[in-house]
Scaffold this motif. Structure first.
Motif, PDB file in Angstrom:
ATOM      1  N   SER A 151      13.184  -0.477   1.008  1.00 19.34           N
ATOM      2  CA  SER A 151      11.936  -1.085   0.534  1.00 19.34           C
ATOM      3  C   SER A 151      11.106  -0.129  -0.312  1.00 19.34           C
ATOM      4  CB  SER A 151      11.104  -1.560   1.733  1.00 19.34           C
ATOM      5  OG  SER A 151      10.760  -0.454   2.562  1.00 19.34           O
ATOM      6  N   LYS A 152      11.544   1.125  -0.428  1.00 15.72           N
ATOM      7  CA  LYS A 152      10.787   2.098  -1.214  1.00 15.72           C
ATOM      8  C   LYS A 152      11.701   3.215  -1.697  1.00 15.72           C
ATOM      9  CE  LYS A 152       9.307   4.096   3.179  1.00 15.72           C
ATOM     10  NZ  LYS A 152       8.144   4.335   4.061  1.00 15.72           N
ATOM     11  N   LYS A 179       5.996   9.536  -3.077  1.00 12.52           N
ATOM     12  CA  LYS A 179       4.836   9.005  -2.351  1.00 12.52           C
ATOM     13  C   LYS A 179       3.571   9.053  -3.201  1.00 12.52           C
ATOM     14  CE  LYS A 179       2.678   9.171   2.195  1.00 12.52           C
ATOM     15  NZ  LYS A 179       2.692   9.811   3.543  1.00 12.52           N
ATOM     16  N   SER A 206      10.101  -5.934  -2.524  1.00 14.28           N
ATOM     17  CA  SER A 206       9.235  -4.853  -2.048  1.00 14.28           C
ATOM     18  C   SER A 206       8.480  -4.202  -3.197  1.00 14.28           C
ATOM     19  CB  SER A 206      10.066  -3.792  -1.314  1.00 14.28           C
ATOM     20  OG  SER A 206      10.721  -4.344  -0.198  1.00 14.28           O
ATOM     21  N   LEU A 207       9.158  -4.014  -4.330  1.00 18.27           N
ATOM     22  CA  LEU A 207       8.507  -3.404  -5.483  1.00 18.27           C
ATOM     23  C   LEU A 207       7.401  -4.303  -6.031  1.00 18.27           C
ATOM     24  CD1 LEU A 207       8.658  -0.849  -7.248  1.00 18.27           C
ATOM     25  CD2 LEU A 207      10.142  -2.121  -8.808  1.00 18.27           C
ATOM     26  N   LYS A 258       5.661  -6.422  -4.287  1.00 17.62           N
ATOM     27  CA  LYS A 258       4.559  -6.381  -3.315  1.00 17.62           C
ATOM     28  C   LYS A 258       3.695  -5.136  -3.509  1.00 17.62           C
ATOM     29  CE  LYS A 258       3.663  -7.033   1.613  1.00 17.62           C
ATOM     30  NZ  LYS A 258       4.277  -7.234   2.955  1.00 17.62           N
ATOM     31  N   LYS A 259       4.302  -4.032  -3.898  1.00 13.03           N
ATOM     32  CA  LYS A 259       3.561  -2.794  -4.118  1.00 13.03           C
ATOM     33  C   LYS A 259       2.770  -2.840  -5.431  1.00 13.03           C
ATOM     34  CE  LYS A 259       7.329  -0.091  -2.069  1.00 13.03           C
ATOM     35  NZ  LYS A 259       6.841  -0.050  -0.691  1.00 13.03           N
ATOM     36  N   ASN A 260       3.178  -3.743  -6.333  1.00 16.46           N
ATOM     37  CA  ASN A 260       2.576  -3.779  -7.675  1.00 16.46           C
ATOM     38  C   ASN A 260       2.239  -5.224  -8.065  1.00 16.46           C
ATOM     39  OD1 ASN A 260       3.210  -0.808  -8.770  1.00 16.46           O
ATOM     40  ND2 ASN A 260       5.029  -1.538  -7.683  1.00 16.46           N
ATOM     41  N   ARG A 280       4.016   1.824  -8.680  1.00 16.69           N
ATOM     42  CA  ARG A 280       4.182   2.480  -7.372  1.00 16.69           C
ATOM     43  C   ARG A 280       5.613   2.260  -6.888  1.00 16.69           C
ATOM     44  NH1 ARG A 280       0.620   0.210  -3.071  1.00 16.69           N
ATOM     45  NH2 ARG A 280       1.713   1.800  -1.864  1.00 16.69           N
ATOM     46  N   TYR A 324       6.663   3.996  -3.847  1.00 17.43           N
ATOM     47  CA  TYR A 324       6.727   4.332  -2.411  1.00 17.43           C
ATOM     48  C   TYR A 324       5.628   3.590  -1.652  1.00 17.43           C
ATOM     49  CZ  TYR A 324       7.230   7.170   1.809  1.00 17.43           C
ATOM     50  OH  TYR A 324       7.452   7.596   3.098  1.00 17.43           O
TER      51      TYR A 324
END
Length: 317
Positions: A263-264, A270, A295-296, A298-300, A315, A317
């Motif tokens: 997922s990262k 980090k 996952s990527l 969701k982070k962005n 992002r 991580y």
């Protein structure tokens, strides 16, 4: 010759101990351990030979994978023919032109080593020892005549303790893919991507390790079906791991991951975002770093909603 290889490395250890105390850590030895530890753990779980003992013997008997028996016969443990019905190789040892077993792969050598110890009566008592008792195993192998050198047991123990090989004796699981695909390889670092890779040849492709996963680089004409046959992973699974359809066309140069992506990115990212400098998609970035696209995204989320643009910080991580 195998005896001389062993004596040479034992002599180095002795000189090191005299000159500077305990033997020092060696990158070549560590690379060998990293490459074959999963094979050793698999053998331990299947046949009961401690992984630490298998790895230490492999290091000593093969000169950390550099001996002629390994290079030409995949024989990591210097096992002579002894009624062997398979392929053989001649090698000068106690006598000129002695018969040694030859294997099609390192995995065959590792498995045969475990069977050799398990099936021969003179080693039977070793299997009554706890698998964490590497000292008992080392001295037992010497007493049973595996090697004639008086320093053999202590040399095994020194390697096990220096490289903490006893930690592998606690293992309950192993990386099956690495155990079954690891061949002769070299480790390298791609400084530009902070990427450490372990590469071995499997058919026409090199297999690289990154972010607790493995990938191959697509070549012209590759399909999920052709990679499936080469790598012994179903086309459906390969496509699923890469968030694709198994009928999708593959593009030369892209990465195809061989296990489910994380997922990262690695922890080094980090506080280190990815800067977009050319037209690409979040999926392209996900594939580059071995991250699941979901996952990527969701982070962005904001970037994903409006679309990736040159200059964006992504992002990882």
């Amino acid at each position: 010759m195998r005896r001389y290889i062993f004596l040479f490395f034992s002599f180095l250890y002795m000189l090191s101990a005299i000159a500077a105390g305990p033997a020092k850590w060696n990158q070549v030895y560590q690379a060998y351990i990293d490459q074959y530890k999963d094979m050793a753990i698999e053998g331990m779980l299947k046949y009961g030979v401690p992984a630490s003992i298998t790895l230490a013997q492999g290091l000593l008997e093969s000169g950390a994978g550099r001996g002629r028996l390994v290079r030409q016969g995949n024989n990591h443990f210097g096992i002579k023919c002894h009624g062997w019905k398979g392929r053989t190789i001649t090698h000068d040892d106690d006598a000129i032109g002695e018969c040694f077993r030859a294997y099609d792969s390192a995995l065959e050598s590792y498995e045969d080593h475990c069977k050799f110890l398990r099936d021969r009566p003179r080693y039977r008592s070793l299997f009554s020892l706890d698998r964490s008792d590497y000292r008992g195993w080392a001295h037992g192998l010497k007493r049973a005549g595996y090697a004639t050198n008086p320093a053999y047991a202590q040399s095994l123990i020194n390697l096990i303790e220096l490289y903490k090989l006893y930690e592998y004796d606690k293992a309950k699981h192993y990386d099956r893919f690495m155990a079954h695909h690891s061949g002769e390889n070299m480790s390298a670092r791609d400084a530009g991507n902070n990427r450490t890779t372990t590469t071995q040849i499997a058919g026409a492709h090199a297999i690289h390790k990154y972010n607790e996963n493995y990938y191959v680089v697509v070549r012209q004409g590759d399909t999920f079906k052709s990679l499936s046959k080469e790598l012994d992973i179903s086309a459906r699974k390969l496509a699923k791991y890469n968030e694709r359809d198994k009928k999708d066309r593959l593009v030369e140069g892209e990465f195809i991951w061989l296990k489910k992506k994380l997922s990262k990115a690695p922890k080094t990212f980090k506080k280190r975002p990815y800067y977009v400098r050319k037209p690409e998609s979040l999926y392209d970035i996900a594939q580059k770093y071995g991250i699941r696209l979901k996952s990527l995204v969701k982070k962005n989320e904001k970037i994903a909603e409006r679309g990736l643009q040159i200059g964006d910080e992504v992002r990882l991580y």
